[in-house]
Design a protein around this motif. Structure first.
Motif, PDB file in Angstrom:
ATOM      1  N   VAL A   1       0.847  -1.191   0.000  1.00 27.00           N
ATOM      2  CA  VAL A   1       0.000   0.000   0.000  1.00 27.00           C
ATOM      3  C   VAL A   1       0.884   1.243   0.000  1.00 27.00           C
ATOM      4  O   VAL A   1       1.897   1.301   0.709  1.00 27.00           O
ATOM      5  CB  VAL A   1      -0.924   0.005   1.236  1.00 27.00           C
ATOM      6  CG1 VAL A   1      -1.707   1.315   1.329  1.00 27.00           C
ATOM      7  CG2 VAL A   1      -1.870  -1.191   1.185  1.00 27.00           C
ATOM      8  N   VAL A   2       0.493   2.235  -0.794  1.00 25.21           N
ATOM      9  CA  VAL A   2       1.157   3.535  -0.766  1.00 25.21           C
ATOM     10  C   VAL A   2       0.293   4.467   0.072  1.00 25.21           C
ATOM     11  O   VAL A   2      -0.882   4.679  -0.248  1.00 25.21           O
ATOM     12  CB  VAL A   2       1.318   4.115  -2.186  1.00 25.21           C
ATOM     13  CG1 VAL A   2       2.124   5.409  -2.131  1.00 25.21           C
ATOM     14  CG2 VAL A   2       1.965   3.100  -3.111  1.00 25.21           C
ATOM     15  N   ASN A   3       0.838   5.003   1.134  1.00 25.95           N
ATOM     16  CA  ASN A   3       0.067   5.889   2.004  1.00 25.95           C
ATOM     17  C   ASN A   3       0.189   7.338   1.564  1.00 25.95           C
ATOM     18  O   ASN A   3       1.291   7.848   1.359  1.00 25.95           O
ATOM     19  CB  ASN A   3       0.542   5.774   3.458  1.00 25.95           C
ATOM     20  CG  ASN A   3       0.048   4.509   4.125  1.00 25.95           C
ATOM     21  OD1 ASN A   3      -1.074   4.083   3.885  1.00 25.95           O
ATOM     22  ND2 ASN A   3       0.883   3.905   4.939  1.00 25.95           N
ATOM     23  N   GLY A   4      -0.968   7.995   1.431  1.00 30.09           N
ATOM     24  CA  GLY A   4      -1.020   9.421   1.157  1.00 30.09           C
ATOM     25  C   GLY A   4      -1.665  10.143   2.325  1.00 30.09           C
ATOM     26  O   GLY A   4      -1.896   9.558   3.386  1.00 30.09           O
ATOM     27  N   ASP A   5      -1.971  11.425   2.119  1.00 26.82           N
ATOM     28  CA  ASP A   5      -2.584  12.204   3.208  1.00 26.82           C
ATOM     29  C   ASP A   5      -3.827  12.945   2.726  1.00 26.82           C
ATOM     30  O   ASP A   5      -4.184  13.994   3.250  1.00 26.82           O
ATOM     31  CB  ASP A   5      -1.572  13.192   3.795  1.00 26.82           C
ATOM     32  CG  ASP A   5      -1.050  14.194   2.766  1.00 26.82           C
ATOM     33  OD1 ASP A   5      -1.566  14.199   1.617  1.00 26.82           O
ATOM     34  OD2 ASP A   5      -0.142  14.977   3.107  1.00 26.82           O
ATOM     35  N   TRP A   6      -4.498  12.387   1.699  1.00 19.45           N
ATOM     36  CA  TRP A   6      -5.711  12.932   1.086  1.00 19.45           C
ATOM     37  C   TRP A   6      -5.431  14.075   0.111  1.00 19.45           C
ATOM     38  O   TRP A   6      -6.347  14.526  -0.560  1.00 19.45           O
ATOM     39  CB  TRP A   6      -6.728  13.418   2.133  1.00 19.45           C
ATOM     40  CG  TRP A   6      -7.209  12.424   3.128  1.00 19.45           C
ATOM     41  CD1 TRP A   6      -7.113  12.513   4.487  1.00 19.45           C
ATOM     42  CD2 TRP A   6      -7.889  11.184   2.865  1.00 19.45           C
ATOM     43  NE1 TRP A   6      -7.688  11.428   5.097  1.00 19.45           N
ATOM     44  CE2 TRP A   6      -8.170  10.588   4.128  1.00 19.45           C
ATOM     45  CE3 TRP A   6      -8.297  10.522   1.716  1.00 19.45           C
ATOM     46  CZ2 TRP A   6      -8.833   9.365   4.253  1.00 19.45           C
ATOM     47  CZ3 TRP A   6      -8.946   9.296   1.832  1.00 19.45           C
ATOM     48  CH2 TRP A   6      -9.217   8.739   3.078  1.00 19.45           C
ATOM     49  N   THR A   7      -4.196  14.570   0.014  1.00 21.38           N
ATOM     50  CA  THR A   7      -3.913  15.743  -0.821  1.00 21.38           C
ATOM     51  C   THR A   7      -3.432  15.329  -2.214  1.00 21.38           C
ATOM     52  O   THR A   7      -2.912  14.226  -2.420  1.00 21.38           O
ATOM     53  CB  THR A   7      -2.835  16.638  -0.188  1.00 21.38           C
ATOM     54  OG1 THR A   7      -1.597  15.914  -0.133  1.00 21.38           O
ATOM     55  CG2 THR A   7      -3.247  17.074   1.211  1.00 21.38           C
ATOM     56  N   THR A   8      -3.579  16.257  -3.153  1.00 22.21           N
ATOM     57  CA  THR A   8      -3.105  16.037  -4.516  1.00 22.21           C
ATOM     58  C   THR A   8      -1.597  15.815  -4.550  1.00 22.21           C
ATOM     59  O   THR A   8      -1.097  14.966  -5.302  1.00 22.21           O
ATOM     60  CB  THR A   8      -3.480  17.239  -5.401  1.00 22.21           C
ATOM     61  OG1 THR A   8      -4.898  17.416  -5.378  1.00 22.21           O
ATOM     62  CG2 THR A   8      -3.042  17.030  -6.840  1.00 22.21           C
ATOM     63  N   SER A   9      -0.865  16.559  -3.731  1.00 27.57           N
ATOM     64  CA  SER A   9       0.597  16.432  -3.740  1.00 27.57           C
ATOM     65  C   SER A   9       1.033  15.039  -3.295  1.00 27.57           C
ATOM     66  O   SER A   9       2.022  14.495  -3.823  1.00 27.57           O
ATOM     67  CB  SER A   9       1.227  17.500  -2.842  1.00 27.57           C
ATOM     68  OG  SER A   9       0.781  17.379  -1.503  1.00 27.57           O
TER      69      SER A   9
END
Length: 338
Positions: free
Chosen positions: A223-231
């Protein structure tokens, strides 16, 4: 007009007596209409409402609250109004409640490790000012532990729980539809760009993704974790390209848009080289290529939250509502190149 001490007073406010005289009914009938009683015929209600407009009468809400013990207001507790979904839900709550006699008092909670405690403190601050609460409890890990003022109806946005009425999006079915669609196109597996580990919503979507891949006999990638942002989605694009991904599901549209931008910057074509799918349907037609996504109907969720709380305030038993999350197919997904 002058008062007893001789001072001039302003024009008096129209009273129920004035409305009754204009409508040709009793003051008791006017009172029943003002208090939304079912004991008045619709024809009479229309006559009284017309008379109220003619004499410019408005009910004394403060006095009525003292008599009834009701404030005619509901509290809405939100956590992050910078998030598109939460903002749209709150807007729908306000719009739906505007058609009733209730006002909305909004409080935004500061991010805190103890979210249960933050909600408890917010409800204490608003106690006595509202008749019930709508809670954006999407990120509450243990909603059943929430302390609430006694006798106050609560409706919570999120999955069903034991103590409160809830209104939520059917996230699990939405994720399953997304993964099954990509597998049916011929992709051997589906990579996931997830929300942060601390997010309850991200965890629900991550678990549904993994279970659906297992049910299809697919390999489960990291899994690649993001933070809800486009960046964060744009950053994930580099890993996905290096990992040889052919299909990606991002846990919201913003991260999916970031993945698309990052891939196009590297010369990776969407969907010819990699299919990308989002969740929420807030940016589906705002990016190129247009985005396949799972629709979360925030307007319907907000309307249901408002309707459920208003029903409880009228004595109805609490219930939970699950709003469907359909798959919306657009141009960002296609079969893999062989």
């Amino acid at each position: 007009r002058r008062s007893m001490n001789g001072q001039r007073r302003g024009p008096s406010r129209p009273s129920m007596r004035d409305v009754a005289a204009a409508a040709g009914v009793s003051q008791q009938t006017v009172s029943r209409v003002v208090n939304n009683s079912d004991a008045v015929r619709k024809k009479t209600v229309a006559k009284v409402l017309k008379a109220m407009a003619e004499v410019d009468y408005s009910p004394n809400v403060a006095a009525r609250s003292l008599r009834s013990g009701r404030t005619s207001a509901i509290g809405v507790l939100a956590t992050d109004l910078s998030r598109t979904g939460e903002l749209r839900t709150v807007q729908a709550i306000v719009d739906a409640t505007r058609r009733s006699e209730f006002a909305v008092i909004l409080d935004r909670l500061e991010p805190a490790d103890d979210l249960v405690g933050a909600y408890r403190d917010a409800m204490k601050r608003m106690a006595g000012r509202v008749d019930g609460f709508i809670i954006e409890g999407l990120e509450l890990d243990h909603p059943d532990e929430l302390e609430v003022p006694p006798g106050i109806p609560i409706v919570m946005a999120g999955p069903p729980c034991r103590r409160f009425a809830t209104v939520g999006c059917d996230q699990v079915c939405g994720v399953r539809a997304a993964v099954n669609y990509l597998v049916a196109l011929g992709h051997r597996t589906v990579h996931l760009v997830s929300g942060p580990d601390c997010s309850r919503q991200a965890a629900v979507r991550r678990q549904a993704w993994q279970e659906c891949l297992e049910a299809n006999g697919c390999e489960i990638p990291d899994v690649v974790n993001g933070d809800w942002t486009t960046s964060s989605g744009r950053d994930a694009a580099h890993y996905l390209e290096a990992a040889g991904a052919t299909a990606v599901l991002a846990s919201n549209d913003e991260m999916a848009a970031g993945v698309i931008i990052g891939l196009l910057d590297m010369g990776v074509r969407v969907p010819e080289d990699m299919s990308v799918m989002g969740f929420d349907d807030v940016l589906g037609n705002a990016v190129w290529p247009t985005m396949t996504t799972v629709r979360q109907d925030f307007t319907a969720i907000g309307q249901c939250l408002s309707a459920e709380l208003l029903a409880q305030l009228q004595g109805a038993p609490r219930k939970s509502v699950m709003v469907p999350a359909p798959l919306v197919v657009r141009a960002s997904t296609a079969p893999p190149r062989h």
